[in-house]
Design a protein around this motif. Structure first.
Motif, PDB file in Angstrom:
ATOM      1  N   ARG A 248       8.239  18.514   7.940  1.00 13.47           N
ATOM      2  CA  ARG A 248       8.181  17.168   8.867  1.00 13.47           C
ATOM      3  C   ARG A 248       8.639  16.356   8.232  1.00 13.47           C
ATOM      4  N   CYS A 249       9.487  16.402   7.126  1.00  6.73           N
ATOM      5  CA  CYS A 249      10.068  15.380   6.378  1.00  6.73           C
ATOM      6  C   CYS A 249      11.234  14.661   7.093  1.00  6.73           C
TER       7      CYS A 249
ATOM      8  N   TYR B  62      -8.798  12.281  12.232  1.00  5.22           N
ATOM      9  CA  TYR B  62      -8.246  13.418  11.126  1.00  5.22           C
ATOM     10  C   TYR B  62      -9.673  14.082  10.799  1.00  5.22           C
TER      11      TYR B  62
ATOM     12  N   SER C  42       3.325  20.343  -7.281  1.00  2.00           N
ATOM     13  CA  SER C  42       3.429  21.172  -6.169  1.00  2.00           C
ATOM     14  C   SER C  42       3.287  20.824  -4.742  1.00  2.00           C
TER      15      SER C  42
ATOM     16  N   ASP D 206      -1.751  16.732  10.943  1.00  2.00           N
ATOM     17  CA  ASP D 206      -0.976  17.778  10.451  1.00  2.00           C
ATOM     18  C   ASP D 206      -0.744  17.485   8.896  1.00  2.00           C
ATOM     19  N   ILE D 207      -0.309  16.340   8.713  1.00  2.00           N
ATOM     20  CA  ILE D 207       0.127  16.063   7.306  1.00  2.00           C
ATOM     21  C   ILE D 207      -0.848  15.374   6.295  1.00  2.00           C
TER      22      ILE D 207
ATOM     23  N   PHE E 209       6.692  27.490   6.693  1.00  2.00           N
ATOM     24  CA  PHE E 209       6.292  25.979   6.484  1.00  2.00           C
ATOM     25  C   PHE E 209       7.259  25.355   7.498  1.00  2.00           C
ATOM     26  N   SER E 210       6.568  24.627   8.346  1.00  2.00           N
ATOM     27  CA  SER E 210       7.558  23.568   9.280  1.00  2.00           C
ATOM     28  C   SER E 210       7.507  22.283   8.504  1.00  2.00           C
TER      29      SER E 210
HETATM   30  C1  LIG Z   1       0.302  17.299  -2.209  1.00  2.00           C
HETATM   31  S1  LIG Z   1      -0.722  17.223  -0.655  1.00  2.00           S
HETATM   32  C2  LIG Z   1       0.326  16.046  -0.113  1.00  2.00           C
HETATM   33  C3  LIG Z   1      -1.015  15.015   0.643  1.00  2.00           C
HETATM   34  C4  LIG Z   1      -1.506  15.649   1.648  1.00  2.00           C
HETATM   35  N1  LIG Z   1      -0.651  14.992   2.836  1.00  2.00           N
HETATM   36  C5  LIG Z   1      -3.005  15.299   2.062  1.00  2.00           C
HETATM   37  O1  LIG Z   1      -3.416  14.609   2.894  1.00  2.00           O
HETATM   38  O2  LIG Z   1      -3.757  15.798   1.262  1.00  2.00           O
HETATM   39  C6  LIG Z   1       0.573  18.620  -0.065  1.00  2.00           C
HETATM   40  C7  LIG Z   1       0.272  18.861   1.465  1.00  2.00           C
HETATM   41  O3  LIG Z   1       0.747  17.780   2.498  1.00  2.00           O
HETATM   42  C8  LIG Z   1       1.360  18.436   3.377  1.00  2.00           C
HETATM   43  N2  LIG Z   1       2.783  17.852   3.413  1.00  2.00           N
HETATM   44  C9  LIG Z   1       3.327  17.297   2.708  1.00  2.00           C
HETATM   45  N3  LIG Z   1       4.642  17.131   2.968  1.00  2.00           N
HETATM   46  C10 LIG Z   1       4.883  17.572   3.961  1.00  2.00           C
HETATM   47  C11 LIG Z   1       5.929  17.725   4.943  1.00  2.00           C
HETATM   48  N4  LIG Z   1       7.139  17.019   4.727  1.00  2.00           N
HETATM   49  N5  LIG Z   1       5.855  18.185   6.021  1.00  2.00           N
HETATM   50  C12 LIG Z   1       4.706  18.850   6.520  1.00  2.00           C
HETATM   51  N6  LIG Z   1       3.714  18.617   5.698  1.00  2.00           N
HETATM   52  C13 LIG Z   1       3.622  18.329   4.496  1.00  2.00           C
HETATM   53  C14 LIG Z   1       1.228  19.842   3.340  1.00  2.00           C
HETATM   54  O4  LIG Z   1      -0.118  20.203   4.206  1.00  2.00           O
HETATM   55  C15 LIG Z   1       1.004  20.167   1.980  1.00  2.00           C
HETATM   56  O5  LIG Z   1       0.067  21.361   1.668  1.00  2.00           O
END
Ligand SMILES: C[S@@+](CC[C@H](N)C(=O)[O-])C[C@H]1O[C@@H](n2cnc3c(N)ncnc32)[C@H](O)[C@@H]1O
Length: 413
Positions: A398-399, A156, A293, A43-44, A395-396
């Motif tokens: 997950r931090c 993934y 962002s 997911d992340i 937005f859920s």
């Molecule tokens: C700038 S990107 C960070 C890198 C991302 N994890 C990737 O693999 O491309 C931002 C995206 O990462 C995910 N993300 C970042 N922080 C998150 C959080 N605290 N909880 C859930 N998803 C998160 C969301 O999908 C977000 O749109």
């Protein structure tokens, strides 16, 4: 397009192109392995981790952009008939042509949605990721990834492929879909940089968005309750030449909202939007400062391009750079009124901050380059995070702060 992209962004040797002088390096970061990339979960996606211990105030890494905003402007000029979202699509297409392997590995969702083939773990296993993800690093080095990365990578990628097929995307995606995919990608991964008006070939319509191979992979973390606040705020003059003081989400949302408007109003682009090179704030002279962002991709959400909240302080309670103190700058910090700033809480919150271009954070950093600094002590293996400042209902998050269930509704990305 291909040749344009290749000429504009052909591979950069970041260290050579940076030309950092001794004088510029007022406090250079160490060039030992600093970070590594790992997969958090499907997911992340990816996250960036500390490869060694850092102390509060240490520079962690310094990275040149994968897409230089100046080149974005050039591309704009060359594709002037494609205003707005078309420009985004051009940019993503050009990016995938120019740096296919980097882009596919770093941004596999985007690549798959645009119909690109993704590398398998067998092709990557045991690979030194430096030639892929570390090429833009100027300071700080990429450490070897953990072995488990490759096992997680396959899962993934499988999930990404399945998702793309289920949505009927990939190579079958319509132009409209691809524009939306590009917009979503930029919304979640781009930093909006700005160029001084007199250097900007399209001051009324160009809002350069910078993508970094590593900095664009840093995830969001919410501030825990009781997070430290800095008493004294710097003024813009103190932070010269950086003057950007707008919320990240505001600036990027403006950027995207204006692009949307442009596509609806292609004939009237310049007159219909506010000064985009100032993120909607006329008169702000912001030399190459960008704000990050990171909202979750939301391809199904018709309101994915959302109007921004009013101001950073009003809407997010997050701090911009001017509010963070350098460890050695003599500013004072104090806990908030609750006094509940326990070590655990502090450890849960964001541990980094960033700045694009030279400034208080990193005087030696060149325009468009990003510098990342530790805002507290960080242990090797800890994920690097910063506060995106975004708020989007639904937005859920997950931090660690949210997972710890602090009872505070701290995150509306
Ligand atoms: C700038 S990107 C960070 C890198 C991302 N994890 C990737 O693999 O491309 C931002 C995206 O990462 C995910 N993300 C970042 N922080 C998150 C959080 N605290 N909880 C859930 N998803 C998160 C969301 O999908 C977000 O749109």
């Amino acid at each position: 397009m291909g040749s344009v992209a290749t000429n504009a962004w052909g591979s950069i040797d970041a260290r050579k192109s940076a030309k950092i002088t001794k004088a510029q390096e007022s406090r250079p970061p160490s060039d030992t392995p600093a970070i590594y990339v790992d997969l958090i979960d499907p997911d992340i996606g990816y996250g960036v981790f500390a490869a060694r211990d850092f102390s509060k105030g240490d520079f962690i890494f310094h990275e040149a952009p994968l897409i230089d905003p100046t080149d974005f402007c050039e591309l704009r000029e060359l594709n002037d008939e494609h205003h707005g979202p078309g420009q985004m699509l051009d940019l993503v297409t050009a990016l995938s042509l120019a740096d296919a392997s980097q882009m596919r590995f770093a941004f596999p969702k985007l690549a798959a949605e645009l119909g690109k083939t993704l590398p398998t773990s067998q092709e990557l296993a045991g690979a030194d990721l430096n030639p892929l993800l570390g090429t833009r690093l100027v300071h700080g080095q990429l450490a070897w990834p953990p072995n488990e990365l490759w096992e997680k990578y396959d899962k993934y990628i499988k999930r990404i492929r399945e998702g793309v097929v289920a949505r009927g995307g990939g190579s079958k995606a319509s132009v409209e879909d691809r524009v939306k995919i590009a917009a979503d990608f930029f919304r979640s991964h781009a930093f909006q940089a700005e160029i001084e008006g007199n250097q900007n070939p399209h001051p009324a319509t160009t809002r350069p968005a910078t993508i970094y191979l590593l900095a664009s992979l840093v995830n969001h973390s919410c501030q825990p309750p009781g997070a430290r606040r800095v008493l004294k705020r710097r003024t813009a003059a103190e932070d010269s030449p950086v003057v950007a003081r707008e919320a990240p989400e505001l600036r990027l949302a403006n950027f995207l909202a204006n692009l949307k408007k442009e596509s609806e109003n292609a004939d009237n682009t310049a007159s219909s939007s506010k000064s985009p090179s100032t993120g909607g704030k006329a008169g702000t002279s912001n030399n190459n400062t960008a704000i990050g962002s990171g909202s979750k991709n939301n391809a199904d959400d018709p309101d994915a391009i959302t109007p921004a909240p009013k101001t950073a302080q009003e809407s997010t309670g997050t701090k911009d750079f001017s509010e963070h103190s350098d460890p050695d700058d003599g500013e004072e910090e104090e806990d908030n009124a609750s006094g509940s700033n326990s070590l655990n809480q502090r450890q849960r919150g964001p541990n980094c901050e960033w700045r694009i271009g030279p400034g208080q954070l990193a005087k030696f950093v060149l325009p468009h380059h990003i510098a990342v600094k530790a805002t507290r002590d960080i242990k090797a293996g800890e994920e690097l995070t910063w506060d995106y400042g975004k708020k989007k209902q639904g937005f859920s998050c997950r931090c660690a702060t949210c997972r710890a269930g602090t009872g505070r509704s701290c995150c509306y990305l």
